[in-house]
Write an enzyme that holds these catalytic residues in place. Structure first.
Site, PDB file in Angstrom:
ATOM      1  N   CYS A  33      36.191  46.698   4.348  1.00  0.00           N
ATOM      2  CA  CYS A  33      37.013  47.810   3.865  1.00  0.00           C
ATOM      3  C   CYS A  33      37.781  47.444   2.600  1.00  0.00           C
ATOM      4  O   CYS A  33      38.244  48.329   1.884  1.00  0.00           O
ATOM      5  CB  CYS A  33      37.964  48.259   4.965  1.00  0.00           C
ATOM      6  SG  CYS A  33      38.775  46.905   5.764  1.00  0.00           S
ATOM      7  N   ASN A  88      31.645  46.515  11.401  1.00  0.00           N
ATOM      8  CA  ASN A  88      31.429  45.523  10.331  1.00  0.00           C
ATOM      9  C   ASN A  88      32.037  44.150  10.622  1.00  0.00           C
ATOM     10  O   ASN A  88      31.490  43.140  10.188  1.00  0.00           O
ATOM     11  CB  ASN A  88      31.926  46.075   8.987  1.00  0.00           C
ATOM     12  CG  ASN A  88      33.388  46.431   8.983  1.00  0.00           C
ATOM     13  OD1 ASN A  88      33.959  46.767  10.021  1.00  0.00           O
ATOM     14  ND2 ASN A  88      34.008  46.352   7.839  1.00  0.00           N
ATOM     15  N   GLU A 104      43.527  52.341  10.710  1.00  0.00           N
ATOM     16  CA  GLU A 104      43.093  51.461   9.616  1.00  0.00           C
ATOM     17  C   GLU A 104      41.782  52.035   9.098  1.00  0.00           C
ATOM     18  O   GLU A 104      40.750  51.886   9.752  1.00  0.00           O
ATOM     19  CB  GLU A 104      42.871  50.025  10.128  1.00  0.00           C
ATOM     20  CG  GLU A 104      44.076  49.382  10.787  1.00  0.00           C
ATOM     21  CD  GLU A 104      45.177  49.050   9.788  1.00  0.00           C
ATOM     22  OE1 GLU A 104      44.882  48.902   8.588  1.00  0.00           O
ATOM     23  OE2 GLU A 104      46.341  48.952  10.221  1.00  0.00           O
TER      24      GLU A 104
HETATM   25  P1  NAD Z   1      33.141  54.907  12.345  1.00  0.00           P
HETATM   26  O1  NAD Z   1      34.350  55.727  12.082  1.00  0.00           O
HETATM   27  O2  NAD Z   1      31.824  55.571  12.260  1.00  0.00           O
HETATM   28  O3  NAD Z   1      33.208  54.273  13.800  1.00  0.00           O
HETATM   29  C1  NAD Z   1      34.325  53.529  14.213  1.00  0.00           C
HETATM   30  C2  NAD Z   1      34.486  53.634  15.724  1.00  0.00           C
HETATM   31  O4  NAD Z   1      34.795  54.993  16.076  1.00  0.00           O
HETATM   32  C3  NAD Z   1      33.238  53.266  16.500  1.00  0.00           C
HETATM   33  O5  NAD Z   1      33.637  52.535  17.636  1.00  0.00           O
HETATM   34  C4  NAD Z   1      32.675  54.608  16.917  1.00  0.00           C
HETATM   35  O6  NAD Z   1      31.897  54.551  18.074  1.00  0.00           O
HETATM   36  C5  NAD Z   1      33.939  55.377  17.155  1.00  0.00           C
HETATM   37  N1  NAD Z   1      33.794  56.853  17.108  1.00  0.00           N
HETATM   38  C6  NAD Z   1      32.831  57.583  16.510  1.00  0.00           C
HETATM   39  N2  NAD Z   1      33.069  58.889  16.702  1.00  0.00           N
HETATM   40  C7  NAD Z   1      34.195  58.994  17.422  1.00  0.00           C
HETATM   41  C8  NAD Z   1      34.966  60.089  17.924  1.00  0.00           C
HETATM   42  N3  NAD Z   1      34.590  61.348  17.729  1.00  0.00           N
HETATM   43  N4  NAD Z   1      36.104  59.819  18.611  1.00  0.00           N
HETATM   44  C9  NAD Z   1      36.505  58.541  18.808  1.00  0.00           C
HETATM   45  N5  NAD Z   1      35.801  57.464  18.379  1.00  0.00           N
HETATM   46  C10 NAD Z   1      34.675  57.689  17.682  1.00  0.00           C
HETATM   47  O7  NAD Z   1      33.221  53.633  11.358  1.00  0.00           O
HETATM   48  P2  NAD Z   1      32.156  52.444  11.158  1.00  0.00           P
HETATM   49  O8  NAD Z   1      31.003  52.982  10.390  1.00  0.00           O
HETATM   50  O9  NAD Z   1      31.931  51.729  12.418  1.00  0.00           O
HETATM   51  O10 NAD Z   1      32.994  51.462  10.201  1.00  0.00           O
HETATM   52  C11 NAD Z   1      33.082  51.635   8.841  1.00  0.00           C
HETATM   53  C12 NAD Z   1      34.398  52.243   8.416  1.00  0.00           C
HETATM   54  O11 NAD Z   1      35.466  51.468   8.933  1.00  0.00           O
HETATM   55  C13 NAD Z   1      34.603  52.229   6.906  1.00  0.00           C
HETATM   56  O12 NAD Z   1      35.177  53.446   6.509  1.00  0.00           O
HETATM   57  C14 NAD Z   1      35.578  51.073   6.679  1.00  0.00           C
HETATM   58  O13 NAD Z   1      36.353  51.133   5.523  1.00  0.00           O
HETATM   59  C15 NAD Z   1      36.412  51.177   7.891  1.00  0.00           C
HETATM   60  N6  NAD Z   1      37.082  49.901   8.141  1.00  0.00           N
HETATM   61  C16 NAD Z   1      38.424  49.837   7.896  1.00  0.00           C
HETATM   62  C17 NAD Z   1      39.084  48.636   8.100  1.00  0.00           C
HETATM   63  C18 NAD Z   1      40.568  48.505   7.873  1.00  0.00           C
HETATM   64  O14 NAD Z   1      41.149  47.562   8.370  1.00  0.00           O
HETATM   65  N7  NAD Z   1      41.196  49.427   7.175  1.00  0.00           N
HETATM   66  C19 NAD Z   1      38.378  47.516   8.536  1.00  0.00           C
HETATM   67  C20 NAD Z   1      37.006  47.639   8.761  1.00  0.00           C
HETATM   68  C21 NAD Z   1      36.370  48.851   8.579  1.00  0.00           C
END
Ligand code: NAD
Length: 440
Positions: A286, A156, A252
């Site tokens: 988020c 995002n 995060e």
């Molecule tokens: P996601 O968890 O689907 O993916 C995040 C990352 O993890 C990607 O790079 C993905 O390729 C990787 N990934 C996927 N499966 C994995 C595995 N098994 N092992 C290791 N890595 C893996 O999240 P998303 O859909 O990209 O982002 C949205 C989420 O991120 C929402 O829940 C949002 O709240 C959160 N977010 C949190 C913050 C914060 O600062 N707290 C900021 C932005 C987004």
């Protein structure tokens, strides 16, 4: 808007080289669905080569002042390419160009703050001589790099959230392996070009593209990775925490952010800001406002004013048009509904009335998440009570949950994660404290 990303073709950035692999993935424009670039898919051998090179690189001297210089140059390098990066962001994420320009400027800020922090990493004197029998001893602490850090980032805010990991990791003297989200890898690859041009020593940064679960699994299996810093969903965060074992982990994760509007607030201002922060980046933030609790005495007035602002954005209304979902305000919502319990990550906000300070505090806290919350009030006592009682990492008074600047400590409690970002605080996570005791 011209598509300058159309012909982009990237390899992996490993050991200071661009490396093509036999398999490629396409990257799509989220609005038109057109292919805007292709990236190499990492294999296990690429992951292991990156870790090996990162491990070697941390042994090569890289002074705090050199780290400062490289990070400063990289911050400037991002701004030199601001327009190009903004167009890529607009295409690969599907966010408006003005927000995309803002993200590039924020990312440059994050690197600049990281550069400044590189010169301020320090320990403290420990008065061991005050212990009986230790009169002839002296001690101090110092912060040392953890070593090889795997940084896994979401789709995002792909550039600034990558900089929140790469910037502090380099400032603290570590090597980083960046694994961007599959759907938004291009800005991370341009970031590698920017660091290359800024003179980052070979092996200090690697960018691995490809399938998240596969690369994540290989990184987790490799015991030479000393720390995982992850931003993304609670599901993947939990998996990383479980597989990382005794290694360091910073998470995060998500939120279902609440904002309270008390009866003594400036209703017009609160309604305008709340509408804006509920639908920013189509709610894919988020800390996007998801639950709004409005005091019953001002509930109707607030709702009217919030609708006015939302209508001015785009027509309101729970409808989908192609890849777009219209900004949607839900009323008559109960705390137990999914829209209050889970993270929506879309342009949907629930607005509910409340009666007392204690009641709303209890309802805000009745959540598995705890990243940020907002409170509009002119009551000093309610603000102070909220500061004590609302269970979040960050509480914003007289603004929504959606406020963030890059130097502040940022991170949640409960299922929103553990550990803090913001360069100064991330550096604490990305270093170990060592105490040195002299027997004089
Ligand atoms: P996601 O968890 O689907 O993916 C995040 C990352 O993890 C990607 O790079 C993905 O390729 C990787 N990934 C996927 N499966 C994995 C595995 N098994 N092992 C290791 N890595 C893996 O999240 P998303 O859909 O990209 O982002 C949205 C989420 O991120 C929402 O829940 C949002 O709240 C959160 N977010 C949190 C913050 C914060 O600062 N707290 C900021 C932005 C987004």
């Amino acid at each position: 808007m011209g598509s300058i990303a159309t012909t982009r073709k990237y390899g992996l950035f490993v050991e200071g080289q661009w490396k093509e692999t036999s398999k490629r993935d396409s990257v799509f424009d989220k609005y038109s669905g057109n292919v805007i670039g292709t990236v190499s898919v990492s294999m296990k051998e690429d992951v292991d080569a990156a870790v090996e090179s990162a491990k070697k690189a941390v042994k090569v001297p890289f002074s705090p002042y050199e780290r400062y210089t490289v990070l400063k140059r990289a911050a400037e390098g991002l701004m030199d390419r601001q327009e190009e990066l903004a167009v890529i962001l607009a295409e690969e994420v599907g966010k408006p160009i003005s927000e995309s320009r803002g993200e590039v400027a924020r990312a440059a800020q994050t690197l600049e703050i990281s550069a400044e922090e590189a010169k301020r990493i320090h320990g403290e004197g420990i008065p061991v001589e005050a212990a009986p029998g230790s009169e002839n001893r002296q001690a101090y602490t110092k912060r040392v790099p953890v070593g090889v850090i795997a940084a896994i980032t979401p789709f995002n805010v792909p550039l600034n959230l990558a900089c929140h990991k790469v910037g502090p990791a380099i400032a603290a003297g570590n090597s980083v392996i960046l694994k961007p989200a599959e759907v938004t890898p291009l800005t991370a690859l341009v970031l590698a070009e920017v660091f290359e041009a800024a003179g980052l020593p070979q092996g200090r940064l690697h960018v691995l593209t490809g399938e998240g679960a596969e690369i994540g699994g290989w990184l987790l299996d490799n015991q030479d990775v000393n720390m995982f810093t992850f931003t993304g969903s609670p599901r993947v965060g939990q998996l990383i925490r479980e597989k990382a074992g005794l290694r360091k982990v910073a998470l995060e994760l998500g939120n279902n952010s609440a904002t309270i509007v008390h009866k003594d607030a400036n209703v017009a201002e609160a309604a305008a800001v709340t509408a804006q922060k509920s639908f920013n980046n189509a709610g894919q933030v988020c800390i996007s406002v998801q639950r709004v609790y409005v005091h019953e005495e001002i509930y109707e007035e607030f709702l009217e004013k919030m609708k006015e602002t939302a209508n001015a954005l785009v027509e309101t209304g729970g409808k989908r048009e192609g890849v777009f979902y219209q900004p949607t305000i839900l009323t008559n919502v109960h705390d137990d509904m999914k829209v209050c319990r889970q993270e929506v990550f879309g342009p949907v906000v629930a607005v509910m009335p409340y009666g007392s300070e204690d009641e709303v505090t209890r309802r805000v806290n009745d959540s598995e998440y705890g990243l940020q919350a907002g409170l509009f009030t002119n009551s000093l006592s309610f603000a102070m009570k909220a500061a004590d009682e609302i269970e979040v990492g960050v509480l914003i008074i007289n603004d929504t949950s959606g406020y963030r600047v890059d130097q502040m400590p940022y991170g949640g409690v409960k299922k929103s994660g553990s550990g803090k970002e913001g360069p100064k605080y991330a550096i604490e996570e990305m270093t170990e404290e060592r105490i040195v005791v002299f027997n004089l």
